[in-house]
Design a protein around this motif. Sequence first.
Motif, mmCIF file in Angstrom:
data_model
loop_
_atom_site.group_PDB
_atom_site.id
_atom_site.type_symbol
_atom_site.label_atom_id
_atom_site.label_comp_id
_atom_site.label_asym_id
_atom_site.label_seq_id
_atom_site.Cartn_x
_atom_site.Cartn_y
_atom_site.Cartn_z
ATOM 1 N N MET A 138 0.817 -1.219 0.000
ATOM 2 C CA MET A 138 0.000 0.000 0.000
ATOM 3 C C MET A 138 0.852 1.271 0.000
ATOM 4 O O MET A 138 0.552 2.204 -0.764
ATOM 5 N N ALA A 155 -5.529 -5.412 5.182
ATOM 6 C CA ALA A 155 -5.520 -4.291 4.237
ATOM 7 C C ALA A 155 -6.917 -4.023 3.685
ATOM 8 O O ALA A 155 -7.203 -2.909 3.239
ATOM 9 N N TYR A 159 -7.123 0.225 3.677
ATOM 10 C CA TYR A 159 -6.541 0.840 2.481
ATOM 11 C C TYR A 159 -6.954 2.293 2.293
ATOM 12 O O TYR A 159 -6.196 3.102 1.732
#
Length: 282
Positions: A138, A155, A159
Amino acid sequence: MTTEPLQIAYSPCPNDTFVFDALAHGRVPGAPALDVTFADIDVTNGMAERGEFDVLKVSYAVLPYVLDEYALLPCGGALGRGCGPLVLSREAGLDLAGRTVAVPSEKSTAYLLFRLWAADVVPGGVGEIVVMPFHEIMPAVRDGKVDAGLVIHEARFTYQNYGLHKLADMGEHWENTTGLPIPLGAIIAKRSLGAERLSLLAESIRMSVRAAWDEPEVSRPYVMEHAQEMDPAVADQHIGLYVNEFTAELGEDGYAAIRGLLTRAAAECLVPALRPDALSFI
């Protein structure tokens, strides 16, 4: 029967520590003792290919390479619905044709699902694939080092903190095209342990799962100790997604999902084809 502890490696992720808490701490009556090593799944995949350790948590994508030496246990792993990997980018609606994509491993279920999705929906295919540790993906997408990233685990919930956009949900695509759950992580054990010890291990894992469900607070210190500073609420979401009825027993749908993924991946020349009896437990 030998009393030597079984050498086991699984990830520090909340679903694994939740599942194995009771077993690892001797709270499952009659269960084999464990000598636990923590390692991310890309590491355990490599261990399996080298024949290291008695018991391992691995990606389903590595099964075609290791099932001569290891048996797939019918419990303890991660399958589910609504829990697939995501493809993320800085730009909403980015066309991935020819783009650079970061992935956590090329021998992972996430990668297989990504390649099957791309074969269906990215005309001409994606560009360069860059392998990097999943916690670096990320930031790399955010900083423009890669065009997009394939992410897994927590994630899914974090995110947006990086200013990223979801391009596609690999699990959603898989479920919509197959109707099957998403096979993510498997528990395998050496066939050389023998039928009796394999059966005892499988039943011990089931009992450990049930103990965690019955008294989830008992497992919390172990879960949070290894959760890499994860917020407790995110850890609970993680467990809720990845520990479910398929963790207690793969069942007909679980085995169908595994066969379906590996058969489709073999047809795309992503993995070797499985022998007909390769998934048999004993």
